[in-house]
Write a protein that holds these residues in place. Structure first.
Motif, short mmCIF file in Angstrom:
data_model
loop_
_atom_site.label_atom_id
_atom_site.label_comp_id
_atom_site.label_asym_id
_atom_site.label_seq_id
_atom_site.Cartn_x
_atom_site.Cartn_y
_atom_site.Cartn_z
N LYS A 1 34.26 15.34 28.23
CA LYS A 1 34.89 14.86 26.99
C LYS A 1 34.64 13.37 26.79
CE LYS A 1 38.69 18.18 27.15
NZ LYS A 1 40.13 18.31 27.43
N LEU A 2 34.79 12.61 27.85
CA LEU A 2 34.60 11.17 27.76
C LEU A 2 33.16 10.84 27.39
CD1 LEU A 2 36.18 8.35 29.07
CD2 LEU A 2 33.98 8.51 30.21
N MET A 3 32.22 11.53 28.00
CA MET A 3 30.80 11.26 27.72
C MET A 3 30.45 11.61 26.28
SD MET A 3 29.08 12.41 31.31
CE MET A 3 27.43 12.34 30.69
N GLN B 1 25.63 3.94 25.72
CA GLN B 1 26.64 3.43 26.65
C GLN B 1 27.03 4.43 27.72
OE1 GLN B 1 29.69 2.43 23.77
NE2 GLN B 1 29.16 0.26 23.89
N ARG B 2 26.47 5.61 27.68
CA ARG B 2 26.88 6.67 28.62
C ARG B 2 26.54 6.32 30.07
NH1 ARG B 2 25.32 11.82 24.86
NH2 ARG B 2 27.10 11.55 23.45
N GLN B 3 25.38 5.75 30.30
CA GLN B 3 25.01 5.41 31.69
C GLN B 3 26.01 4.41 32.27
OE1 GLN B 3 22.29 6.79 33.52
NE2 GLN B 3 23.57 5.94 35.13
N ASP B 4 26.39 3.43 31.49
CA ASP B 4 27.38 2.46 31.97
C ASP B 4 28.73 3.12 32.21
OD1 ASP B 4 25.59 0.34 31.92
OD2 ASP B 4 26.12 -0.24 29.87
N PRO C 1 21.21 13.87 32.80
CA PRO C 1 20.62 12.52 32.86
C PRO C 1 21.38 11.54 33.75
CG PRO C 1 20.90 13.24 30.58
CD PRO C 1 21.61 14.22 31.44
N TYR C 2 22.64 11.83 34.03
CA TYR C 2 23.49 10.86 34.72
C TYR C 2 23.84 11.25 36.15
CZ TYR C 2 23.80 10.00 29.78
OH TYR C 2 23.47 9.79 28.47
N PHE C 3 23.67 12.52 36.49
CA PHE C 3 23.97 13.00 37.84
C PHE C 3 22.76 13.77 38.37
CE2 PHE C 3 28.12 12.72 35.70
CZ PHE C 3 28.79 11.88 36.57
N PRO C 4 21.73 13.03 38.80
CA PRO C 4 20.51 13.69 39.28
C PRO C 4 20.78 14.49 40.56
CG PRO C 4 20.43 11.34 39.74
CD PRO C 4 21.66 11.58 38.92
N PRO C 5 19.91 15.47 40.85
CA PRO C 5 20.14 16.31 42.03
C PRO C 5 20.12 15.52 43.34
CG PRO C 5 18.07 16.91 40.92
CD PRO C 5 18.76 15.87 40.09
N GLU C 6 19.50 14.34 43.34
CA GLU C 6 19.44 13.52 44.57
C GLU C 6 20.75 12.81 44.88
OE1 GLU C 6 17.24 12.20 41.81
OE2 GLU C 6 16.17 14.07 42.18
N GLU C 7 21.69 12.82 43.94
CA GLU C 7 22.95 12.10 44.13
C GLU C 7 24.15 13.04 43.98
OE1 GLU C 7 23.17 8.68 41.58
OE2 GLU C 7 21.11 8.09 42.03
N PRO C 8 24.27 14.05 44.84
CA PRO C 8 25.39 14.99 44.68
C PRO C 8 26.75 14.36 44.94
CG PRO C 8 24.21 15.43 46.72
CD PRO C 8 23.42 14.40 45.97
N GLN C 9 26.80 13.35 45.84
CA GLN C 9 28.09 12.72 46.17
C GLN C 9 28.68 11.99 44.98
OE1 GLN C 9 29.45 13.28 49.23
NE2 GLN C 9 31.31 12.36 48.44
#
Length: 159
Positions: free
Chosen positions: A53-55, A62-65, A29-37
């Motif tokens: 671990k942090l997530m 609050q995970r997205q933030d 949910p937080y690292f979509p394939p369109e944003e590999p960098q």
């Protein structure tokens, strides 16, 4: 955010780590394939295990933030390995301090001009009378109240 399993593409994290992206992938949910960098930077600075671990320790809402903060810090750390985002914060604080000093100086000028304005008598310029105390016209330098720079136009200049 859409799950990577529904789009049949692995998330940026699973693609980078070369593993199968499962429907319950923590990163999807937080690292979509369109944003590999984004994941590459976070992985390079913090490591996938630490991020995972942090997530898991952060509340789901609050995970997205948290991921956005990690991504920002990672990008800043890659740009400036010594100071990271602290360097950017220091630059911004310096700008705020400079602007505050400039604002203070302008306020002091305004106070001086306002005080000088109340002390100046009304002035006649040509056939027009300007009453400084009424706020109709104000020039801090008395010579500015004279036509053509204070010499009555004797220089032959024009407006």
């Amino acid at each position: 955010m859409a799950s990577s399993s529904s789009s049949n593409f692995p998330c940026a994290a699973c693609k980078f780590l070369r593993r199968k992206c499962m429907s319950d992938c923590t990163f999807a949910p937080y690292f979509p394939p369109e944003e590999p960098q984004k994941f590459y930077n976070v992985h390079k600075i913090f490591g996938a295990s630490n991020v995972s671990k942090l997530m898991n320790e952060v509340a789901p809402h609050q995970r997205q933030d948290a991921v956005n903060s990690l991504a920002y810090e990672a990008e800043a750390r890659l740009k400036d390995p010594v100071y990271g985002c602290v360097g950017a914060i220091s630059v911004l604080q310096g700008q705020v301090m400079r602007l505050q000093r400039e604002l203070d100086a302008i306020r002091a000028d305004l106070i001086r001009y306002a005080a000088a304005c109340t002390e100046m008598p009304p002035t006649t310029v040509g056939r027009t009378r300007f009453d400084h105390s009424a706020g109709n016209f104000y020039c801090p330098n008395p010579l500015w109240n004279e036509p053509y720079g204070g010499n009555g136009g004797a220089d032959g200049g024009s407006l």
